[in-house]
Motif scaffolding. Sequence first.
Motif, PDB file in Angstrom:
ATOM      1  N   TYR A  90      -9.523  -3.087   0.367  1.00 15.07           N
ATOM      2  CA  TYR A  90      -9.492  -2.675  -1.030  1.00 15.07           C
ATOM      3  C   TYR A  90     -10.899  -2.691  -1.622  1.00 15.07           C
ATOM      4  O   TYR A  90     -11.140  -3.167  -2.719  1.00 15.07           O
ATOM      5  N   ASN A  91     -11.821  -2.207  -0.851  1.00 17.20           N
ATOM      6  CA  ASN A  91     -13.217  -2.100  -1.278  1.00 17.20           C
ATOM      7  C   ASN A  91     -13.897  -3.443  -1.565  1.00 17.20           C
ATOM      8  O   ASN A  91     -14.966  -3.483  -2.144  1.00 17.20           O
TER       9      ASN A  91
ATOM     10  N   LYS B  14      -9.722  -2.065  11.487  1.00 16.55           N
ATOM     11  CA  LYS B  14     -10.907  -1.257  11.184  1.00 16.55           C
ATOM     12  C   LYS B  14     -11.950  -1.329  12.291  1.00 16.55           C
ATOM     13  O   LYS B  14     -12.651  -0.351  12.550  1.00 16.55           O
TER      14      LYS B  14
ATOM     15  N   MET C  63     -14.815   8.256  -5.867  1.00 22.10           N
ATOM     16  CA  MET C  63     -14.926   7.279  -4.782  1.00 22.10           C
ATOM     17  C   MET C  63     -16.182   7.544  -3.940  1.00 22.10           C
ATOM     18  O   MET C  63     -16.966   6.642  -3.700  1.00 22.10           O
TER      19      MET C  63
ATOM     20  N   ASP D 120       0.844  -1.195   0.000  1.00 17.94           N
ATOM     21  CA  ASP D 120       0.000   0.000   0.000  1.00 17.94           C
ATOM     22  C   ASP D 120       0.881   1.247   0.000  1.00 17.94           C
ATOM     23  O   ASP D 120       2.017   1.224   0.476  1.00 17.94           O
ATOM     24  N   SER D 121       0.310   2.324  -0.488  1.00 15.18           N
ATOM     25  CA  SER D 121       1.060   3.576  -0.599  1.00 15.18           C
ATOM     26  C   SER D 121       1.540   4.063   0.770  1.00 15.18           C
ATOM     27  O   SER D 121       0.762   4.121   1.722  1.00 15.18           O
TER      28      SER D 121
ATOM     29  N   GLN E 258     -10.750   1.149  14.737  1.00 17.62           N
ATOM     30  CA  GLN E 258     -10.948   2.520  14.255  1.00 17.62           C
ATOM     31  C   GLN E 258     -12.418   2.913  14.277  1.00 17.62           C
ATOM     32  O   GLN E 258     -12.779   4.000  14.720  1.00 17.62           O
ATOM     33  N   GLU E 259     -13.261   1.997  13.780  1.00 15.67           N
ATOM     34  CA  GLU E 259     -14.686   2.324  13.709  1.00 15.67           C
ATOM     35  C   GLU E 259     -15.266   2.500  15.106  1.00 15.67           C
ATOM     36  O   GLU E 259     -16.061   3.389  15.349  1.00 15.67           O
TER      37      GLU E 259
ATOM     38  N   ALA F  42     -17.326   4.386  -2.209  1.00 13.70           N
ATOM     39  CA  ALA F  42     -16.368   3.818  -1.256  1.00 13.70           C
ATOM     40  C   ALA F  42     -15.637   4.969  -0.576  1.00 13.70           C
ATOM     41  O   ALA F  42     -15.722   6.114  -1.017  1.00 13.70           O
TER      42      ALA F  42
ATOM     43  N   VAL G 287     -11.572   7.482   7.286  1.00  9.35           N
ATOM     44  CA  VAL G 287     -12.588   6.712   6.570  1.00  9.35           C
ATOM     45  C   VAL G 287     -13.962   6.935   7.206  1.00  9.35           C
ATOM     46  O   VAL G 287     -14.971   7.104   6.525  1.00  9.35           O
TER      47      VAL G 287
ATOM     48  N   GLU H 129     -12.276   4.787   0.661  1.00  6.89           N
ATOM     49  CA  GLU H 129     -10.818   4.731   0.684  1.00  6.89           C
ATOM     50  C   GLU H 129     -10.344   4.042  -0.585  1.00  6.89           C
ATOM     51  O   GLU H 129     -11.103   3.340  -1.245  1.00  6.89           O
ATOM     52  N   HIS H 130      -9.095   4.299  -0.890  1.00  6.24           N
ATOM     53  CA  HIS H 130      -8.482   3.618  -2.026  1.00  6.24           C
ATOM     54  C   HIS H 130      -7.020   3.405  -1.688  1.00  6.24           C
ATOM     55  O   HIS H 130      -6.369   4.323  -1.193  1.00  6.24           O
ATOM     56  N   GLU H 131      -6.530   2.207  -1.965  1.00 12.89           N
ATOM     57  CA  GLU H 131      -5.166   1.889  -1.527  1.00 12.89           C
ATOM     58  C   GLU H 131      -4.119   2.739  -2.238  1.00 12.89           C
ATOM     59  O   GLU H 131      -2.990   2.820  -1.791  1.00 12.89           O
TER      60      GLU H 131
END
Lengths: 287, 240, 604
Positions: free
Chosen positions: C330-331, C432, B115, A186-187, C435-436, B37, B54, B39-41
Motif C-alpha cells: 500500500y505504498n 513481490k 500515481m 483488496d479489490s 515478481q520483480e 507510486a 507494477v 500501484e494502488h490497492e
Amino acid sequence: MPAARFMPYETPDAESVQWDAWWFVRGGVREALPQQLPGWDYSSVETIGVTVHLDTEAIKSATGMQSARDLELVLIADCAPLGRRFVGAASIDEEAEETVDLSVEIPAGEAALQLEVSAHLVLASPGEPGSGRPHLAGSRLLSSQRRTVQLEGEASRFPSEAVPFSAIGLEPAPWTISASFADLNDSFMGSIRLLMNEEHPLARAALDPVANPEAAERLKIDVFRMLVAVVAPDIPECAEQYEEASVGEVVTNMADLYLRQTLVEAASMYRENPLRFERLCYSAVNE
Amino acid sequence: MIYSYPRLPRSVSEARLGEIAAAHQGGGLVAVSKHAAFEHERSVPVATGRVATVQEIRALRTAVCSAMSHWIERGTLGADAARFDSELGVVLHHELQIVPSDAAHEDTWSFLTLMVFPDLATLRFPGLHKDRMVGTPRNALRRVWQRQEVLGDWLQTADAPLGEDELVGLFERSAMVRNRRLARITAGIVAAHDGANRSAWARNFYKAVTFQTGMRMLDVLDDAALTDLLTQTAAQVTVD
Amino acid sequence: MDWYPQRFEPGAIQGDGAKKLLGSPKVSLEDMLVRETAQNSWDARAGDRPVAFTMNLRQLDAASVRDLRENVFTGEGPGTHIHEALADESLWIIEISDRGTIGLGGPVRNDLTPPPGAVTHFINLVFNIGATKSDKSSGGTYGFGKSIAYMVSEVGAVVIWSRCNTDSGPEDRLIASAIGDVFDREGFRYTGRHWWGRTVEGRPEPLVGQAAATLGNRLFSKGFDGDELGTSLLILAPLLGEPGPDDDAEVLAQSVLWNLWPKLIPGADGERAMDIRVQVNGVDHSIPDPATHPALSGHVACLRAVRAAQAGSEPPASLFRTEVIELSRYNAPIGHLALTKYPVPRTPVRIDETRFPSHSVTLMRSSAELVVRELDRPALADPGFQWAGVFKPLADHDSIFAESEPPAHDDWAPESLTNKIHKSIVKVALDKIRQEADHFLAPSAQARVASGNSSTAAVGDMLAGFLGGIAGSAPSPKAKAGGAGGARSAKAAIAVRRAEGGPADRAGWTRTVLEVSVRGGLPSGTPVAVRVRVATDGGTERSEQPDYVREIGWVGAEEGAEAAIIKPETPRLYVFESRDDIAVDVNSGIAAEDADIERSGGTS
C-alpha cells in the motif's frame, strides 16, 4: 427544440431508402444489433452492418442524376469517447431496386464505451454545379437514424486475459489464476486475473463457451477451486466482514451461493477434505 | 499498443489529489516526485486483456522521467509550456504503449497522472486544478497523448508547430478530430500558414472546415481531394 | 564435576525431542551449525567491537581426553556414548568461540524467577531449550540454536565455558551437557538430558570463578585475554560426514561462505562486523572472499547496493549494473531488493551446481544480515550470464520477518503469523520479490510481446456469476436521460418542410422558404419560434454565423418578430438564406413567453 436538417439542394424522398436492419457478426453468423454488444472487449474485432433497400429510380429522378453509380452508401461508426470514427462504404449498381449490405469493421483496441452508428447515402463523385442539385463529392442525400451501441459499462465480468503461457514462463496448463493481493480486503478486480493459455487447445475451446460448453464447464469448476485455493492460506479462523468488491467479499459470496458455506468452512474443507470439496464443487457449479 | 493500465476511481483520485497537493505545498516538486507510486490497492483495471504490471509501470516511469529529466531539473516551465507538452506527448505516446480503448477512460489517466507521474503533471499545472490532475479530457497527460495520437509527427515536423491555442481550438472541434485524416491535413495547413495572428486565423479556418461537414461527408474524399478542399477553404478564411 | 541426569516430570522435554526442536530445517547439519552458532554470537555482540567468531577443529591430546573423562563427564551417562568416545585418546572436537560478546550472563538457577529486566542468557542456553528471546530484532529468535551442537556431536555432548559480567565483576562459568536416549535407573525414568557441574540443592549449576577458569583453560585452546568476555563451546566427536578433519574444515569454510557471507563484507566504515575464522588445530583454513567468488560476487554487489539504499547514501560503484527496488505494501515501504546480472566466470573451483551459475535472491534480515534463505527463480537464458539478488526488510520491519521464521531461521513463512498486517507484509514482500525477479529475468523484448490476441470477454461474462454483481466492464444499460425539459402547451406539434429553394441575390447563397405548420394546439394559434443554425457533422453550431446564415423571417409578420402565431391547418412561411456549401439545422418550437411575438396573426 427538435431540429430538421436542410441541405442547400434537393434531396430524395426519405422513403426512397430503407435502412432496414442493423446487425453484427458472432461466430460467423449475423445477429440483430442489440443496444449492448455482448462479449466485446479490447481484443475484439467487430463487424457491424446494416442492410439497405434503395429505390434507385426515385433517387435519380429526385436528384437529377444520370447514374446510380455516382452514389455511395457510407456507414459511420463514431466513437466519441475515443475521438475516432470508422467508415465503411458500398457502391450502388444500376438496378432499379437494390438491396445493399453495408458494413464496417471496428479493429481491436480502437473503440471504447459506446459507438454511434449511422448510415448515409452520399454523392460519390462531383457533378455539374447549378440548378439546385447536389454536385459536390460527399454531399449528403439521406441518412438513417443514429443508433447507439454500448460496448462497455459496469456489468460484472470476471477478470481474465489470454496469453501464451510459454511466453510468461508458466507451465503448459490450460488456465490458471494470477493473484496478487496484500490483504483479502483488496479489490477483487484489481488483484485476481484468470489467465487463459492461448497455446492450449482446451483453453482455446473454452474461449468460446457457447460453442464448447464442456470446456467451459471444466473451466468454471477449476476457477471455483482455484479461487478457494488462492485465498485459503489467508482465511482467518473466524468469519470476517470484508470490504465491498474485495477478494474476501467475492469469495465469501461465492462460497455462500454455491456451497452454502461460510468462507471459513469452505477453506477448511478444501484443506482437510479435498475430495469432498471437489465433489461439492462439481455439483454446485454445474447446478 | 498492448497495455491497459490500472484505473483509479474518481473518489480515490480526489483523495489522492489531496495528498499530492499537500506534498506540493510542503515540499514542492521534489516532494511530489517522492509520491510517485506504481500501484494502488483500490485501482481496478479493465476486466479483460493485458494489464501493465507494477514492474512495467515502474519501467515506464523511469523511461519517461529520464526523457523528461531536463524539464524536471528546471523545476518550472516558464514560457516553454508548449514545448514541454509536445515533448511529453511524444514520450508518453511512445512509452505508454496503451491500447487506445483504455486511453478513452478517465480513470486510466487518473491513475497515470496521480500515481505514476504526479510530478510531471504538477510541473505543467502547478495550480493542480482537478481537471488537469484527474483524467478528464483536459488532463495534463491525456491531452498531450491525444494530440500525439491524432496528429502524430505533424506536431513535431512542422516548421512552425501548432501553438497551444491552435491545438485547443482544433481539439474542441471533436467531429473534426474524429476524422483523423481531416485533423491532420487541417493541422498541416495551419502549421504552413504564414500570416498575421495565426491562431485567430486558425479558429476561423477550423470553423469553416467544420461547417462543411454538415453538408458533405468528408470521409469519402481521398487525400488529394480533401487537401484541395481544405486549401481552397483556407484561402477564403480571413482574420476577424 | 557432578553428573546430573534429568528425571521425567510434567512438561519436561524428552532428550531426543529437544533435538527435534529445530523442526524440519531446509539446510544441512553443518550449515545449521554455522548459522545457529554465528547467529547466537552475533546476538551476544557487546557493542561496536567486531565479534570474533572462530570454529576450530582440533584433536585433543591424551591428557585433555583424560581430563574430560575423569573430571568432566563423570558418572555413568546412560543413553549416551560419551564414555566410548572418551576411550579414544585422539578425540576430535570442534571448539567454537566468540569474543567481543557479552558471554552467558544472568542467573545460573533455572528454578527461580529471574529478577525483572535481568538477562537470562545462561539458563536459556543451558537449560531452557525452546525459550523465546524477548529481543525480536536479534537473529536467534527462538533460542533453539543450541540444540544443533548436540546434533553435530556423535555422542550428543558439549562443554560450555563462558565469561560474563555479574554484579560482582567478570565471572567464569563452565558446565557440560549432553542429550541422549531416555533411560530407566533405580526405578525412575530419565529424559536423556544430562548436565555436569556442581550439584547444589539437587540442581545442576555450573562451576564458577577460578575453578571454571582453570578447567576451561585446560580443556579449551582459546582462553580469555584481559577483560575479554565471551563464550566457547566444545563439541565432542563432531560428525560432519567428511572423511578427515581437513575435509571437515573445508565443509565448515564453505558453509561459512554460503551462510555468513554478508558478515564477511566490510561495511561503509571498512570494518567487518564479524571476524570469522575456520581453523584446523588452531591454523587458519582459508575462507574464499565472497566479493570475488564466481557466484557470490553478484550477491555481494546487491548487498552493497541495498545497504547504501537503506543508509540513504550514494549507490556504490559496481562493474555491472545493479538495480535497487523499494518494495512496498500500500505504498508504505517494506524493504529493498537489489538485482544484478553478471558474467559466469571460468573457474577451476568446483561449485555446487544448484548455486552456480547463481539464480537466486538472498533473503536476509536488516540488522543481523544473516542469510535466511535463497529464493530460487529460473536461471538466465543468456548463456554466460547469471543473476543474483538480495532483499533486506527495513530495520523497523525486521521483527515482523523474524516472527515469521521457523525455529531454524531458514525461511519466512507468512502463514505462521497471526497478526493480519504482519502476515500481509511478509506475504507481499515474498510475492513481490518473485515478481520483480521474474520481471528482471525476462528479456525485455519477450516481456513486451507476452500478450495474447484472443478476447476473453465471453469467458469473463460466463464466469460473471461468481462475482456477486460487483462492477466490471461489460456493457450495461445506460441510465436514460430525463424527459425533455421545457413547457409544452396544449400538445402542439410543429412540422417544418422546405417549400421552395433557389439562388439568393448574393452569389453562392441559396434562399430557402420553409413551410411551418402546427397540428393541435390552441384553435387561436400557437406562437412558434424558428432558429436556423449551421449544421455540422453530428451537431449544430450554437452561435449565429451571419457569414453563413441570414434569417429573413416570417412572411407576413413585421420585421424582427421572433415568433409567429400559427393556427392549426394554416401553415406559415419562414425565409432564410444560407451559403450554398453548408447545411442548416432548423430548430422550431413554441416561443418562450418573453419572446418578441408578432402582434397580428399575419397572413399565410
